[in-house]
Enzyme design. Sequence first.
Site, mmCIF file in Angstrom:
data_model
loop_
_atom_site.group_PDB
_atom_site.id
_atom_site.type_symbol
_atom_site.label_atom_id
_atom_site.label_comp_id
_atom_site.label_asym_id
_atom_site.label_seq_id
_atom_site.Cartn_x
_atom_site.Cartn_y
_atom_site.Cartn_z
ATOM 1 N N ARG A 28 -110.999 6.695 -33.046
ATOM 2 C CA ARG A 28 -112.169 6.004 -33.597
ATOM 3 C C ARG A 28 -111.748 5.050 -34.712
ATOM 4 O O ARG A 28 -110.886 5.386 -35.530
ATOM 5 C CB ARG A 28 -113.201 7.020 -34.119
ATOM 6 C CG ARG A 28 -113.790 7.820 -32.984
ATOM 7 C CD ARG A 28 -114.970 8.690 -33.368
ATOM 8 N NE ARG A 28 -115.191 9.648 -32.291
ATOM 9 C CZ ARG A 28 -115.836 9.376 -31.149
ATOM 10 N NH1 ARG A 28 -116.352 8.173 -30.962
ATOM 11 N NH2 ARG A 28 -115.962 10.285 -30.207
ATOM 12 N N ASP A 29 -112.376 3.873 -34.709
ATOM 13 C CA ASP A 29 -112.117 2.879 -35.750
ATOM 14 C C ASP A 29 -112.596 3.433 -37.091
ATOM 15 O O ASP A 29 -113.655 4.052 -37.178
ATOM 16 C CB ASP A 29 -112.860 1.573 -35.405
ATOM 17 C CG ASP A 29 -112.375 0.406 -36.231
ATOM 18 O OD1 ASP A 29 -111.738 -0.503 -35.665
ATOM 19 O OD2 ASP A 29 -112.637 0.387 -37.453
ATOM 20 N N ILE A 30 -111.818 3.178 -38.132
ATOM 21 C CA ILE A 30 -112.144 3.691 -39.468
ATOM 22 C C ILE A 30 -113.396 3.011 -40.026
ATOM 23 O O ILE A 30 -114.074 3.553 -40.900
ATOM 24 C CB ILE A 30 -110.923 3.484 -40.416
ATOM 25 C CG1 ILE A 30 -110.932 4.450 -41.569
ATOM 26 C CG2 ILE A 30 -110.821 2.047 -40.889
ATOM 27 C CD1 ILE A 30 -109.635 4.480 -42.355
ATOM 28 N N ASN A 86 -108.331 -8.889 -30.371
ATOM 29 C CA ASN A 86 -108.089 -9.999 -31.286
ATOM 30 C C ASN A 86 -106.602 -10.329 -31.277
ATOM 31 O O ASN A 86 -105.762 -9.424 -31.267
ATOM 32 C CB ASN A 86 -108.540 -9.628 -32.702
ATOM 33 C CG ASN A 86 -110.047 -9.418 -32.782
ATOM 34 O OD1 ASN A 86 -110.803 -10.131 -32.127
ATOM 35 N ND2 ASN A 86 -110.478 -8.451 -33.567
ATOM 36 N N GLU A 94 -105.969 -7.994 -37.632
ATOM 37 C CA GLU A 94 -105.559 -7.428 -38.928
ATOM 38 C C GLU A 94 -104.333 -6.553 -38.780
ATOM 39 O O GLU A 94 -103.472 -6.520 -39.643
ATOM 40 C CB GLU A 94 -106.675 -6.547 -39.510
ATOM 41 C CG GLU A 94 -107.869 -7.304 -40.036
ATOM 42 C CD GLU A 94 -109.007 -6.343 -40.366
ATOM 43 O OE1 GLU A 94 -108.732 -5.171 -40.706
ATOM 44 O OE2 GLU A 94 -110.167 -6.774 -40.249
ATOM 45 N N HIS A 99 -104.171 -3.754 -29.820
ATOM 46 C CA HIS A 99 -105.240 -2.760 -29.657
ATOM 47 C C HIS A 99 -106.456 -3.425 -29.055
ATOM 48 O O HIS A 99 -106.733 -4.600 -29.305
ATOM 49 C CB HIS A 99 -105.602 -2.086 -30.985
ATOM 50 C CG HIS A 99 -105.884 -3.053 -32.103
ATOM 51 N ND1 HIS A 99 -104.881 -3.712 -32.762
ATOM 52 C CD2 HIS A 99 -107.050 -3.473 -32.644
ATOM 53 C CE1 HIS A 99 -105.418 -4.488 -33.682
ATOM 54 N NE2 HIS A 99 -106.738 -4.375 -33.631
ATOM 55 N N MET A 100 -107.176 -2.651 -28.277
ATOM 56 C CA MET A 100 -108.419 -3.132 -27.665
ATOM 57 C C MET A 100 -109.559 -2.351 -28.303
ATOM 58 O O MET A 100 -109.536 -1.116 -28.340
ATOM 59 C CB MET A 100 -108.365 -2.884 -26.158
ATOM 60 C CG MET A 100 -109.561 -3.410 -25.420
ATOM 61 S SD MET A 100 -109.152 -3.631 -23.680
ATOM 62 C CE MET A 100 -108.982 -1.941 -23.188
HETATM 63 P P1 DGP Z 1 -108.249 -6.137 -35.695
HETATM 64 O O1 DGP Z 1 -108.975 -7.083 -36.629
HETATM 65 O O2 DGP Z 1 -108.570 -6.416 -34.276
HETATM 66 O O3 DGP Z 1 -106.766 -6.086 -35.989
HETATM 67 O O4 DGP Z 1 -108.868 -4.702 -35.990
HETATM 68 C C1 DGP Z 1 -108.221 -3.715 -36.743
HETATM 69 C C2 DGP Z 1 -109.160 -2.524 -36.776
HETATM 70 O O5 DGP Z 1 -108.409 -1.399 -37.214
HETATM 71 C C3 DGP Z 1 -110.335 -2.667 -37.771
HETATM 72 O O6 DGP Z 1 -111.560 -2.614 -37.028
HETATM 73 C C4 DGP Z 1 -110.219 -1.475 -38.683
HETATM 74 C C5 DGP Z 1 -109.238 -0.565 -37.978
HETATM 75 N N1 DGP Z 1 -108.368 0.175 -38.864
HETATM 76 C C6 DGP Z 1 -107.590 -0.330 -39.858
HETATM 77 N N2 DGP Z 1 -106.889 0.653 -40.462
HETATM 78 C C7 DGP Z 1 -107.230 1.802 -39.807
HETATM 79 C C8 DGP Z 1 -106.818 3.162 -39.972
HETATM 80 O O7 DGP Z 1 -106.011 3.531 -40.812
HETATM 81 N N3 DGP Z 1 -107.394 4.057 -39.115
HETATM 82 C C9 DGP Z 1 -108.290 3.698 -38.157
HETATM 83 N N4 DGP Z 1 -108.789 4.657 -37.381
HETATM 84 N N5 DGP Z 1 -108.684 2.427 -37.975
HETATM 85 C C10 DGP Z 1 -108.156 1.492 -38.810
#
Ligand code: DGP
Length: 114
Positions: A28-30, A86, A94, A99-100
């Site tokens: 899951r996204d944070i 992205n 970021e 990742h998708m």
């Molecule tokens: P992008 O902009 O596509 O690179 O999205 C990166 C995503 O990663 C963003 O939605 C937040 C997520 N994210 C960043 N750090 C962490 C983390 O430490 N854990 C999790 N689960 N998600 C993270």
Amino acid sequence: MATIFSKIIRGELPGDIVYQDDLVTAFRDINPGAPTHILIVPNKEIPTVNDLTNEDERTAGRMLLAAQKIAEQEGIAADGYRLIINVGKHGRQEIYHVHMHLVGGRPLGPMLCR
Ligand code: DGP
């Protein structure tokens, strides 16, 4: 240096893992942007889609098949969802580990802000 995502995949950092196999891991996204917001990540560290090679063909395909399974698991397959990758600066990537994003659980807005 291992990426944050590699550390989550290897269990060195906490992550809410919802799916894992020999090629990809999903957690899951944070910072969720929708009721379901899951990241599907190759176990192998590949910085961006631009760095994929023919050797990664199975991994790239597995990302989509994992998305299909997870959407079913999350109960959002029938209503639909969105898959986003992205890439680089203009794509506002970021984390430089491919990742998708799988997002859904509510009607989503238009794909791009114009
Ligand atoms: P992008 O902009 O596509 O690179 O999205 C990166 C995503 O990663 C963003 O939605 C937040 C997520 N994210 C960043 N750090 C962490 C983390 O430490 N854990 C999790 N689960 N998600 C993270």
